[in-house]
Design a protein around this motif. Structure first.
Motif, PDB file in Angstrom:
ATOM      1  N   TRP A 132     -15.465 -48.490 -82.535  1.00 35.90           N
ATOM      2  CA  TRP A 132     -14.182 -49.188 -82.456  1.00 35.90           C
ATOM      3  C   TRP A 132     -13.010 -48.237 -82.563  1.00 35.90           C
ATOM      4  O   TRP A 132     -11.872 -48.664 -82.639  1.00 35.90           O
ATOM      5  N   TYR A 165      -9.155 -53.942 -85.963  1.00 35.13           N
ATOM      6  CA  TYR A 165      -9.645 -54.139 -84.596  1.00 35.13           C
ATOM      7  C   TYR A 165      -9.569 -55.629 -84.278  1.00 35.13           C
ATOM      8  O   TYR A 165     -10.173 -56.464 -84.968  1.00 35.13           O
ATOM      9  N   SER A 175      -8.859 -56.144 -76.217  1.00 31.03           N
ATOM     10  CA  SER A 175      -9.323 -55.766 -77.546  1.00 31.03           C
ATOM     11  C   SER A 175      -8.954 -54.312 -77.821  1.00 31.03           C
ATOM     12  O   SER A 175      -8.781 -53.510 -76.904  1.00 31.03           O
ATOM     13  N   GLY A 176      -8.818 -53.991 -79.096  1.00 29.68           N
ATOM     14  CA  GLY A 176      -8.504 -52.630 -79.500  1.00 29.68           C
ATOM     15  C   GLY A 176      -8.051 -52.587 -80.947  1.00 29.68           C
ATOM     16  O   GLY A 176      -7.909 -53.626 -81.622  1.00 29.68           O
ATOM     17  N   THR A 177      -7.803 -51.373 -81.427  1.00 27.70           N
ATOM     18  CA  THR A 177      -7.334 -51.156 -82.792  1.00 27.70           C
ATOM     19  C   THR A 177      -5.812 -51.162 -82.810  1.00 27.70           C
ATOM     20  O   THR A 177      -5.175 -50.508 -81.983  1.00 27.70           O
ATOM     21  N   HIS A 186     -11.206 -48.764 -77.627  1.00 29.54           N
ATOM     22  CA  HIS A 186     -12.201 -47.844 -78.183  1.00 29.54           C
ATOM     23  C   HIS A 186     -12.576 -46.745 -77.200  1.00 29.54           C
ATOM     24  O   HIS A 186     -13.209 -45.757 -77.581  1.00 29.54           O
ATOM     25  N   GLY A 225     -16.786 -52.255 -88.523  1.00 31.59           N
ATOM     26  CA  GLY A 225     -16.674 -50.863 -88.117  1.00 31.59           C
ATOM     27  C   GLY A 225     -17.850 -50.024 -88.539  1.00 31.59           C
ATOM     28  O   GLY A 225     -18.226 -49.069 -87.839  1.00 31.59           O
TER      29      GLY A 225
END
Length: 571
Positions: A305, A387, A394-396, A410, A499
């Motif tokens: 992630w 995340y 999606s992403g951090t 990611h 994670g």
């Protein structure tokens, strides 16, 4: 406390009490400002000898002035004539000015050395300019001339009954301490402003590691700082000159008004910067407290992630609050300075309201983004470092602005999404992640043995220092999920912190495989058994290539259903 009804004793006692209180108050304030005995508590960066000399001069000068003023007040209350009072004031002021002139001549050489050494912060001999040398050798002449001018102004004030300037002599006499405080405040103002603009940094470490370009930029910043400081000091000297002149009703067209405006602007900027420094340092301290402890092994972990660490709510909200306070502070300071210069800010405020209304109608999407982001943050829907999945992306969370949220995929891409486009949010960092994976064994494998092996592996990983803290529920077997023609599928399940479940699943695969191999248990392989009827004519006499082709065709027919089912979702 008065044991007698004598008006003279009561008046004398009251004057003495007021004098002692004022002298002690001035002494306390001077000690707090200059701190002659303790360098670490000194607000103004002065040498110990200079700080002590200035402190004693202020205390004794103030005590003499207060006692002389109280004596003249008591004399006036007791019936002294105005001429007598004016004569007493002139005598006290003359003695004070003569003592000051004597101190100027007495400390002439000491002040000469201090002026030459001013700026020697590294303990080495500084480069002294010609102008500083001339000023150091002749500084006592303008000081004596200034004291003489004060005596003449006071004499004119006392001889002319219409010329009464309250506290003009006292403020003019203490112009040197006022200059010291204003100069240090102005130096701090210049240093803070240039540091904020990244032009000059006062304290730098590891100068040897800087590149040539960075050293050139540093040298240019120092030159800019020195030139700015010289200009600011020149403006301050001129402002003090016109301010002292205005105390004695000596009006200089244009410059007197500019001096008032300059002092107002300086005080407004100083108060604003002090408030901003306090708020900024407090917010920075809270952000530092919210950061998780550094994990040296975090760089070695392979996080699918991304490597961004989860941050607290303070780390998410406080930077936005700091930007909001900075914007409000800049607006208020600008309006206040304009108001002090005589500009009517009423139309500006009204015009700003109309422009804000027009912008609000024309930028509805922007307003929607800002309000959506406000309520997302108010609900604590996500934080920096978490995340999430929102709007199919999606992403951090890497950064949050007033309008957008920045997600780091990611695989490395930075995705910028307006708050109003987020929609429903899936936050993977709240709670645990349940991970399930399948292991295929031959249909005749011992189920109980496999279950015990998986349980032992889960207990061992739970006690491991590297993985134990990331578990919420240990690795364990859920039993047989399904049995096909030649394969028995056993499901394994565990719950871990978000994670960390990628690394735990990878380690679980490794440890379970090694434990099974030690017990002689292997995973099932895809295979197809082709039986040739024993009663078929000449079956034993068929060539091997024909048998191989027949087996291959049968295997292909058996594997086609599995290939078709690969695209179907697995539950």
């Amino acid at each position: 406390f008065i044991w007698t009804e004598s008006a003279f004793v009561q008046l004398f006692f009251l004057a003495l009490l007021i004098s002692i209180s004022l002298i002690r108050l001035i002494r306390l304030f001077s000690k707090l400002l200059f701190s002659p005995d303790t360098l670490s508590l000194r607000i103004l960066p002065l040498h110990c000898r200079v700080a002590k000399t200035v402190h004693l001069s202020i205390v004794f000068g103030s005590a003499y002035m207060i006692l002389g003023l109280m004596f003249t007040v008591v004399a006036g209350k007791l019936g002294a004539q105005p001429v007598t009072i004016s004569l007493l004031q002139l005598i006290f002021a003359s003695v004070l000015l003569i003592a000051s002139a004597s101190a100027v001549l007495l400390y002439k050489h000491r002040i000469y050395e201090y002026i030459l050494s001013a700026g020697d912060t590294a303990g080495t001999a500084p480069t002294v300019s010609w102008g500083r040398k001339r000023f150091a050798s002749l500084w006592h002449l303008p000081a004596l001339a200034y004291l003489l001018c004060l005596w003449l102004l006071l004499l004119n004030d006392l001889l002319d009954p219409d010329q009464k300037h309250k506290a003009a002599f006292i403020l003019s006499f203490f112009v040197l301490p006022i200059w010291i405080v204003a100069d240090k405040l102005m130096q701090w103002l210049v240093t803070f402003t240039l540091s904020t603009l990244k032009i000059h940094q006062e304290k730098l470490e590891n100068l040897q590691e800087l590149t040539v370009e960075e050293l050139e930029h540093l040298q240019l910043g120092r030159q800019t700082y020195k030139r700015t400081l010289i200009i600011a000091r020149a403006v301050l000297v001129a402002a003090l000159f016109f301010w002292v002149a205005s105390l004695w009703n000596i009006r200089i067209p244009l410059f007197s008004n500019l001096t008032t405006i300059l002092f107002d602007t300086l005080m407004i900027l100083a108060l604003a910067l002090i408030f901003w420094q306090f708020i900024s340092d407090w917010i920075e301290h809270k952000i530092t407290e919210s950061l998780p402890p550094e994990d040296e092994s975090a760089e070695d972990k392979d996080d699918e992630w991304g490597s961004s660490a989860a941050r607290g709510r303070s780390y998410t909200l406080l930077p936005m609050i700091r930007r909001f306070i900075g914007t409000i502070l800049i607006t208020m300071v600008t309006m206040t300075i304009l108001s002090s210069t005589g500009v009517d800010i009423g139309p500006l405020l009204a015009g700003a309201g109309v422009v804000g209304l027009a912008v609000g109608f024309g930028a509805q999407k922007l307003v929607a983004d800002m309000f959506s982001g406000f309520f997302y943050l108010l609900d604590d829907a996500f934080r920096v470092g978490e995340y999430i999945e929102a709007g199919g992306i999606s992403g951090t969370v890497e950064n949050i602005s007033l309008r957008n949220v920045m997600l780091r995929h990611h695989r490395g891409m930075l995705q910028i999404i307006p708050h109003s486009d987020l929609g429903a949010i899936t936050n993977y960092m709240r709670g645990g992640i349940v991970v399930k994976f399948n292991l295929d064994f031959p249909y005749d494998a011992d189920i109980d043995t496999i279950r015990k092996i998986i349980k032992k592996v889960g207990q061992a990983m739970l006690k491991d220092e590297e993985f134990g803290e990331d578990f919420i529920r240990p690795v364990k077997s859920q039993g047989v999920r399904e049995i096909t023609n030649s394969v028995m599928t056993i499901r394994v399940k565990f719950t871990a912190k978000p994670g960390a479940h990628f690394v735990i699943r990878r380690e679980a695969y490794k440890r379970i495989t090694e434990a099974l191999r030690e017990r002689g248990i292997h995973y099932a392989h895809k295979k197809v058994i082709v039986d040739l009827p024993a009663h078929s004519l000449h079956a034993e006499q068929l060539p091997e290539d024909i048998i191989a082709h027949a087996a291959g065709a049968a295997a292909q027919a058996a594997l086609e259903p599995d290939e078709k089912s690969q695209g179907e979702p697995k539950i």
